[in-house]
Design a protein around this motif. Structure first.
Motif, mmCIF file in Angstrom:
data_model
loop_
_atom_site.group_PDB
_atom_site.id
_atom_site.type_symbol
_atom_site.label_atom_id
_atom_site.label_comp_id
_atom_site.label_asym_id
_atom_site.label_seq_id
_atom_site.Cartn_x
_atom_site.Cartn_y
_atom_site.Cartn_z
ATOM 1 N N THR A 12 -48.711 44.523 40.698
ATOM 2 C CA THR A 12 -47.915 43.919 41.662
ATOM 3 C C THR A 12 -46.365 44.092 41.140
ATOM 4 O O THR A 12 -46.221 44.078 40.095
ATOM 5 N N PHE A 13 -45.687 44.262 42.221
ATOM 6 C CA PHE A 13 -44.310 44.298 41.898
ATOM 7 C C PHE A 13 -43.717 43.136 42.669
ATOM 8 O O PHE A 13 -43.640 43.097 43.653
ATOM 9 N N GLY A 14 -43.408 42.128 41.882
ATOM 10 C CA GLY A 14 -42.907 40.689 42.423
ATOM 11 C C GLY A 14 -43.960 40.283 43.270
ATOM 12 O O GLY A 14 -45.129 39.854 42.966
ATOM 13 N N SER A 15 -43.750 40.110 44.597
ATOM 14 C CA SER A 15 -44.586 39.575 45.543
ATOM 15 C C SER A 15 -45.532 40.576 46.261
ATOM 16 O O SER A 15 -46.486 40.428 46.828
ATOM 17 N N THR A 16 -45.010 41.917 46.039
ATOM 18 C CA THR A 16 -45.874 42.932 46.700
ATOM 19 C C THR A 16 -47.206 43.489 45.682
ATOM 20 O O THR A 16 -46.928 43.571 44.702
ATOM 21 N N ARG A 17 -48.286 43.347 46.420
ATOM 22 C CA ARG A 17 -49.479 43.699 45.752
ATOM 23 C C ARG A 17 -49.730 45.321 46.059
ATOM 24 O O ARG A 17 -50.322 45.275 47.079
ATOM 25 N N ALA A 18 -49.130 46.065 45.037
ATOM 26 C CA ALA A 18 -49.215 47.452 45.430
ATOM 27 C C ALA A 18 -50.490 48.053 45.274
ATOM 28 O O ALA A 18 -51.041 48.918 45.975
ATOM 29 N N LEU A 19 -51.281 47.610 44.158
ATOM 30 C CA LEU A 19 -52.634 48.057 43.877
ATOM 31 C C LEU A 19 -53.304 46.607 43.942
ATOM 32 O O LEU A 19 -53.019 45.761 43.148
ATOM 33 N N PRO A 37 -52.613 55.815 54.024
ATOM 34 C CA PRO A 37 -51.160 55.574 54.529
ATOM 35 C C PRO A 37 -50.181 55.472 53.686
ATOM 36 O O PRO A 37 -50.144 55.091 52.464
ATOM 37 N N ASN A 38 -48.863 55.358 54.433
ATOM 38 C CA ASN A 38 -47.601 55.282 53.596
ATOM 39 C C ASN A 38 -47.613 53.747 53.148
ATOM 40 O O ASN A 38 -48.392 52.890 53.651
ATOM 41 N N GLY A 39 -47.201 53.842 51.848
ATOM 42 C CA GLY A 39 -47.065 52.508 50.892
ATOM 43 C C GLY A 39 -48.572 51.906 50.517
ATOM 44 O O GLY A 39 -48.768 50.734 50.245
ATOM 45 N N SER A 40 -49.435 52.821 50.487
ATOM 46 C CA SER A 40 -50.786 52.088 50.197
ATOM 47 C C SER A 40 -50.950 52.377 48.655
ATOM 48 O O SER A 40 -52.002 51.600 48.167
ATOM 49 N N GLY A 41 -50.214 52.929 48.242
ATOM 50 C CA GLY A 41 -50.174 52.799 46.456
ATOM 51 C C GLY A 41 -50.578 53.995 45.722
ATOM 52 O O GLY A 41 -51.002 53.960 44.592
ATOM 53 N N LYS A 42 -50.639 55.152 46.462
ATOM 54 C CA LYS A 42 -50.975 56.508 45.845
ATOM 55 C C LYS A 42 -49.961 56.544 44.645
ATOM 56 O O LYS A 42 -50.470 57.062 43.536
ATOM 57 N N SER A 43 -48.702 56.698 44.883
ATOM 58 C CA SER A 43 -47.810 56.867 43.980
ATOM 59 C C SER A 43 -47.639 56.130 42.805
ATOM 60 O O SER A 43 -47.731 56.489 41.726
ATOM 61 N N THR A 44 -47.852 54.778 43.193
ATOM 62 C CA THR A 44 -48.202 53.749 42.005
ATOM 63 C C THR A 44 -49.269 53.925 41.127
ATOM 64 O O THR A 44 -49.120 54.030 39.971
ATOM 65 N N ALA A 45 -50.566 54.470 41.708
ATOM 66 C CA ALA A 45 -51.505 54.764 40.903
ATOM 67 C C ALA A 45 -51.325 56.219 39.994
ATOM 68 O O ALA A 45 -51.692 55.972 38.959
ATOM 69 N N ASP A 154 -48.335 64.615 43.267
ATOM 70 C CA ASP A 154 -48.147 63.746 44.410
ATOM 71 C C ASP A 154 -47.461 64.460 45.515
ATOM 72 O O ASP A 154 -46.265 64.594 45.439
ATOM 73 N N GLU A 155 -48.130 64.400 46.746
ATOM 74 C CA GLU A 155 -47.715 65.237 47.637
ATOM 75 C C GLU A 155 -46.884 66.178 47.546
ATOM 76 O O GLU A 155 -45.602 66.409 47.771
ATOM 77 N N PRO A 156 -47.551 67.447 46.816
ATOM 78 C CA PRO A 156 -46.519 68.420 46.374
ATOM 79 C C PRO A 156 -46.184 69.286 47.393
ATOM 80 O O PRO A 156 -45.211 70.219 47.026
ATOM 81 N N SER A 186 -52.172 63.676 49.128
ATOM 82 C CA SER A 186 -51.625 64.365 50.134
ATOM 83 C C SER A 186 -51.647 63.668 51.743
ATOM 84 O O SER A 186 -52.534 62.891 51.839
ATOM 85 N N HIS A 187 -50.774 64.013 52.530
ATOM 86 C CA HIS A 187 -51.085 63.590 53.936
ATOM 87 C C HIS A 187 -51.315 64.548 54.729
ATOM 88 O O HIS A 187 -51.596 64.510 55.808
ATOM 89 N N ILE A 188 -51.729 65.835 54.164
ATOM 90 C CA ILE A 188 -51.832 67.018 55.028
ATOM 91 C C ILE A 188 -53.589 67.091 54.900
ATOM 92 O O ILE A 188 -53.877 67.823 53.819
ATOM 93 N N ILE B 536 -41.305 52.049 34.040
ATOM 94 C CA ILE B 536 -40.361 53.008 34.373
ATOM 95 C C ILE B 536 -40.315 53.196 35.924
ATOM 96 O O ILE B 536 -41.212 53.516 36.242
ATOM 97 N N THR B 537 -38.967 52.786 36.767
ATOM 98 C CA THR B 537 -39.245 52.722 37.898
ATOM 99 C C THR B 537 -38.167 53.964 38.496
ATOM 100 O O THR B 537 -37.467 54.624 37.856
#
Ligand SMILES: Nc1ncnc2c1ncn2[C@@H]1O[C@H](COP(=O)(O)OP(=O)(O)OP(=O)(O)O)[C@@H](O)[C@H]1O
Ligand SMILES: [Mg+2]
Lengths: 322, 537
Positions: A12-19, A37-45, A154-156, A186-188, B536-537
């Motif tokens: 979680t980031f503050g109140s956002t539950r990213a994963l 989808p966008n913001g689903s947590g891929k980059s965070t993972a 990550d979405e290379p 990827s989104h492609i 790290i953000t």
């Protein structure tokens, strides 16, 4: 031992539950698609897998070790391409590639030059003067030119032109043939379909589907459009695996004929196809039009709303298959 | 529609956006400036209660070329305002100019670098709108600053006319350097370069007026070098000493013309481009570019060389002035003035001690700046690429921290050796070099503490990294105003610089140095430990 093993991961980031309880298994040697989808947590993972971000709870194992505790040792064995490539404005692309490679523990000069060739990248430009796609190429060459076991991407290809994307796919196939493991966010979808053996789809930080691409295609539905010589068979709409049944009565095909013609359309899961065809054949089929299942359609359903996704039953089934 | 008609469209919207972004920064800055002016006016009035003591203090400054070079001349020694604002006029003008430079770069070049401007330019925002709105912010901020300062000066009992002249003289310097920064922003290829370029111009303008006031000047007025310097103009408004209003017009015309140059440049330039095309670089990295340390050096070396040159020049100036301090040994008021400023025995040593402690504070700014750069590496997502290789967070950060630590030492040595050598040549005592260099180096542990605190902020709360500069300004204000305000000793002792013996010329024990060094290491270690634990953000 899988290359990546993630269970019940929460961040979680503050109140956002990213994963929110993410599960992810990547077998050694496979190219694994990571979609959502966008913001689903891929980059965070991915950043948790790199030990850049600390998990709140859950287990994460990368190449058999904890990525937060053993970041340095693990990073010798992997390479990463971030989603947003930021370069040092005053360093040339070539300098950045060499520097990152050396800090990772060395890079293969031969592969470096063949990759530069393949991606048609000018290494003498300064970081600030590269276009988005070229910035991405710098990061890609730096990652692919290293002799590592695992690639985290990550979405290379989000900034690459179609020609370069084709080169990239070829590179991935080569890497895979050399026994490297790849996790590709990827989104492609065409890219995922072309290179990935297995995929994991996440939504709102949670895994909604994971399995071999071939198995997933089983889950997708064939669109059928039929003209029947009479009313549709009783209970067609209630059959397991039949969705979105629509029936429309048409004027008789032949003037004066009393036979009612009906236009029927529905989506049919692979497993129910045989049963549906047998039933309609008994009524009499005037014309039949079918559209093969597309991965696109399957993903869109997963992205949009979990309730329209395949039943839990088939989901667990695919997971056990995996 | 002509180009100029739509060139400025969207300016109002951008102005509102900028004011929103600066809603804390601007009021804070403006009130600190205005309050500082008012507090020093009040404190000087308390320090020199009689007309006689004021005239003596004013004469002390006017009779010493070094002090004139640093502060300027008091044009009316009988005027309380003129005597009390002497430090604020020149130095304060420089600080106001710096604020304008930062504001201008922040709202023009830095926005382009971040890519946000591209997003805005694609909407109905004209190509001159960013410059237009940034200029509006600067005009607004400087006018508010001028009026607030004038009001507060009146409130502490200074004459209204002089107070307004003083406030406007600050605004004049602010506007002029806002315009200079606007041109620099158009010429440079990044925000960092733009700020550096404008700061160099500012330093040159300060030096020009130092030479113009002291070497070329007389009791009647400065020589020509001061008249080509916007900082010189601010002082030649002569607030509380005749209020030369027409000089303000000089600043105004200068700002408008330079601003127009910036507009012409902006209308011809491509978004994101500078005047000079970026040259291409090597196709591969040199063999030594292979570690986070080497990368850190590559990123920081340009700034370090700039600082080093500045410190050598500063040392030469201090050394040159130090040898002429003896000229007014016979003046009892001078003796009192200098000893009051903090020295203990020997006027030359007292002078050196003051100047070297100033060097120490300045050198600590270098350390803070280096850590700020490290923080920017993370904020601008370049740290991610490094930390995804086999580089630990500690090694990544240490590369920069070591540059801060050793760079600060090098700067202090440079200023000390340069000052000592100049002084030695004039006095014929070769020992002077090592003595002054060591005295300068005595500031090092205190400067390290400031670097370490900035590292701790980076480790614990990277978003609040600007606290590094807040702390720095706080310590300066404490040192400058604390004694005038008769603050209790424990408050003054908060600043690490308060614990440094005023070398040379006094006996020093190793204890304070050891304690400050230990504190610096401990605070830095806390910062690194936090850095290793957080995201790290
Ligand atoms: N440092 C952070 N602070 C606060 N929230 C964050 C942070 N990083 C990510 N988030 C939030 O976590 C969620 C997941 O973000 P993430 O970047 O992982 O998504 P993504 O799947 O990579 O999306 P995309 O496909 O757009 O790249 C988002 O809601 C995002 O706003
Ligand atoms: Mg992402």
């Amino acid at each position: 031992m899988p290359a990546i093993l993630v269970r019940e991961l929460v961040k979680t980031f503050g109140s956002t539950r990213a994963l929110d309880g993410l599960d992810l298994t990547v077998q050694t040697g496979e190219i694994h698609g990571f979609l959502g989808p966008n913001g689903s947590g891929k980059s965070t993972a991915l950043r948790i897998l790199l030990g850049l971000v600390r998990a709140d709870s859950g287990t994460v194992e990368l190449l058999g070790a904890n990525p937060f505790k053993h970041a340095v040792e693990l990073h010798r064995r992997l390479a990463y391409v971030p989603g947003d490539v930021a370069l040092w404005p005053n360093l040339s692309g070539g300098e950045i590639i060499d520097l990152l490679g050396r800090m990772r523990g060395g890079l293969n000069q031969q592969r470096r030059s063949s990759l530069l060739e393949r991606f048609q990248l000018d290494p003498t430009k300064k970081g600030r003067s590269y276009s988005k796609g070229n910035r991405q190429k710098v990061a890609l060459v730096a990652a692919l030119a290293s002799d590592v076991e695992l690639l985290l991407l990550d979405e290379p290809t989000s900034g690459l032109d179609p020609l370069m994307e084709a080169s990239f796919r070829q590179c991935l196939m080569d890497e895979s043939a050399n026994g490297r493991t790849v996790l590709l966010s990827s989104h492609i979808l065409a890219e995922v379909e072309a290179v990935c053996e297995r995929v994991t789809i996440i939504r709102s930080g949670r895994t909604v589907q994971t399995g071999a691409l071939a198995d997933l295609q089983q889950l997708s539905r064939t669109f059928l459009s039929l003209q029947l010589a009479g009313p549709p068979p009783e209970g067609l709409g209630q059959m397991a695996g039949v969705h979105d049944l629509q029936v429309e009565s048409l004027p008789p095909a032949v003037a004066g004929s009393t036979d009612a013609v009906t236009q029927v359309s529905c989506q049919v899961e692979q497993s129910a196809l045989d049963g549906v065809l047998r039933q309609v054949a008994q009524v009499g089929v005037i014309s039949l039009n079918s559209q093969p299942p597309t991965l696109e359609e399957l993903f869109l359903r997963f992205y949009a709303d979990p309730t329209t996704g395949p039943t839990t039953e088939t989901q667990t089934q695919t997971q056990t298959q995996a | 529609m002509t180009a100029s008609e739509n060139g400025f469209s969207g300016t109002v919207g951008l102005f509102r956006l900028a004011m929103r972004r600066d809603r804390i920064l601007l009021p804070a800055w403006i009130s600190v400036f205005a309050l500082t002016a008012a507090v020093s006016a009040q404190a000087t009035a308390d320090l020199y209660p009689t007309l006689g003591s004021r005239i003596a203090a004013g004469n002390t400054i006017n009779s010493s070329a070094p002090l004139i070079a640093i502060y300027g001349r008091v044009y009316d020694t009988s005027s309380l305002g003129a005597v009390s604002m002497i430090k604020m006029g020149g130095f304060g003008g420089v600080c106001v100019a710096l604020l304008s430079i930062i504001l201008m770069t922040r709202h023009t070049r830095a926005e382009e670098d971040s890519g946000r401007m591209e997003l805005l330019s694609a909407t109905a925002v004209g190509r001159l709108a960013p410059l237009g709105s940034a200029s509006a912010v600067i005009v607004f901020a400087n006018l508010v600053l001028a009026l607030l300062t004038a009001l507060l000066l009146v409130a502490v009992g200074l004459p209204a006319s002089g107070s307004l002249a003083f406030g406007l003289s600050w605004a004049g310097a602010g506007l002029a350097f806002g315009a200079i920064a606007a041109v620099c922003a158009q010429l440079s290829s990044s925000a960092r370069t733009a700020t550096a370029l404008a700061s160099v111009v500012l330093a040159a303008c300060y030096a020009l007026r130092a030479v113009g006031d002291s070497v070329f000047g007389s009791d009647h007025g400065p020589g020509w070098p001061s008249w080509i310097s916007p900082i010189g103009w601010a002082q030649q408004v002569r607030p509380f000493a005749g209020d030369q209003w027409p000089v303000l017009l000089l600043s105004l015309c200068f700002s408008i013309s330079i601003g127009a140059v910036a507009l012409v440049l902006a209308s011809r330039r491509d978004l994101g481009a500078g005047l000079f095309q970026t040259r291409s670089g090597p196709a591969g990295a040199a063999a030594r570019l292979r570690s986070p340390m080497a990368l850190a050096w590559r990123l920081q070396r340009g700034a370090f060389v700039g600082w080093l040159i500045t410190f050598v020049l500063l040392g030469l100036m201090i050394g040159g002035i130090a040898s002429s301090v003896g000229d007014f040994l016979n003046n009892p008021t001078a003796r009192e003035f200098i000893t009051k400023l903090g020295g203990e025995k020997g006027l030359v040593d007292a002078f050196l001690a003051i100047e070297l402690s100033f060097g120490g504070i300045l050198a600590s700014a270098f350390g803070i700046q280096v850590v700020m750069r490290l923080a920017a590496e993370e904020r601008e997502h370049r740290a991610e690429a490094v930390l995804a290789t086999a580089v630990s967070r500690t090694r990544w950060a240490l590369g920069h921290i070591l540059i801060a630590a050793f760079g600060t030492a090098a700067l202090l040595l440079a200023v000390g050796i340069a000052a000592g050598a100049t002084s030695a040549i004039q006095s014929g005592e070769p020992n002077e070099v090592s003595r002054v260099a060591l005295a300068s180096l005595a500031q090092l542990p205190a400067a390290w503490v400031l670097t370490a605190i900035t590292v701790a902020v980076l480790g614990i709360a990277p978003r609040l990294i600007v606290l590094g500069w807040v702390m720095f300004s706080g310590f300066i204000l404490l040192a400058e105003l604390g004694p005038l305000l008769n603050l209790p000793q424990w408050v003054l002792d908060v600043s690490p610089f308060a614990h440094v013996p005023r070398l040379p010329g006094v006996a020093a024990t190793p204890t304070p140095f050891a304690l400050l060094t230990a504190a610096a290491f401990a605070i830095c270690a806390v910062g690194l430990a936090s850095l290793n634990r957080r995201d790290i953000t």
